[in-house]
Design an enzyme around this catalytic site. Structure first.
Site, short mmCIF file in Angstrom:
data_model
loop_
_atom_site.label_atom_id
_atom_site.label_comp_id
_atom_site.label_asym_id
_atom_site.label_seq_id
_atom_site.Cartn_x
_atom_site.Cartn_y
_atom_site.Cartn_z
N HIS A 8 -20.87 -111.02 64.49
CA HIS A 8 -20.53 -109.73 65.08
C HIS A 8 -21.77 -109.06 65.68
CE1 HIS A 8 -22.52 -107.72 61.75
NE2 HIS A 8 -21.92 -108.59 60.96
N GLU A 79 -18.03 -111.41 54.92
CA GLU A 79 -19.41 -111.55 54.47
C GLU A 79 -19.50 -111.41 52.95
OE1 GLU A 79 -22.28 -112.86 54.44
OE2 GLU A 79 -23.02 -111.97 56.31
#
Length: 187
Positions: A8, A79
């Protein structure tokens, strides 16, 4: 099959060198603009299928790069949860925290207090990506740096630092007969 893994865009967490994974923070506006420009220049490969982890920063990055494409949410590609270390920086905060120092003695295996370990993240990431690999369709996954480096280490050996993508970058992995064969850097 080509599997593209893109980290990202830049967040306040990455800009300030914070430990963050479970915190659902946005991509910075200037990073989204830069990603849109790179996408217009043809930097990022397209695919028949798109996946994200479901975190806000992955949705925003996918939209900046590919517009309003349909996508699949794979929560297993989130994550690492840094638990008690979430949204904290090493310098001036964690460097003197005894729990952090204990975790750092073997950060690749120790569990963050109230969080996860690297092996736990890799195990859930491998489970999450397997159906994508089984489908055999070219796919772009907009995910996270730690997940990307863990998958790449698993497939190609090396260390985490060999595969730590900067925001908005990643790897395109070529699979043949379900096995990772080669990769190129993206972004």
């Amino acid at each position: 099959m080509k599997l593209t893994l893109i980290r990202h865009g830049e967040t306040e967490g990455s800009r300030r060198d914070l430990y963050y994974g479970a915190a659902d923070i946005p991509v910075l506006p200037d990073s989204l603009k830069a990603l849109e420009e790179k996408a217009k220049a043809g930097v990022y490969p397209t695919a028949g299928h798109y996946c994200i982890s479901g975190m806000l920063r992955t949705v925003q990055t996918l939209r900046a790069l590919y517009g309003d494409v349909p996508y699949t949410v794979l929560p297993g590609l989130r994550e690492m949860d840094f638990g008690d270390f979430e949204m904290r920086a090493y310098a001036g905060d964690l460097e003197n925290d005894p729990a952090f120092r204990a975790w750092c003695e073997d950060a690749e295996h120790n569990v963050c207090p109230h969080g996860e370990s690297v092996p736990q993240v890799l195990e859930r990431s491998l489970r999450a990506i397997q159906p994508v690999l089984d489908a055999g369709e070219d796919t772009v996954c907009v995910i996270h740096g730690g997940v990307t480096s863990g998958l790449m280490m698993h497939w190609f050996c090396g260390t985490r630092y060999d595969y730590s993508p900067a925001p908005g970058t990643g790897f395109q992995v070529t699979f043949r007969d379900g096995k990772p064969e080669s990769y190129i850097h993206i972004g």
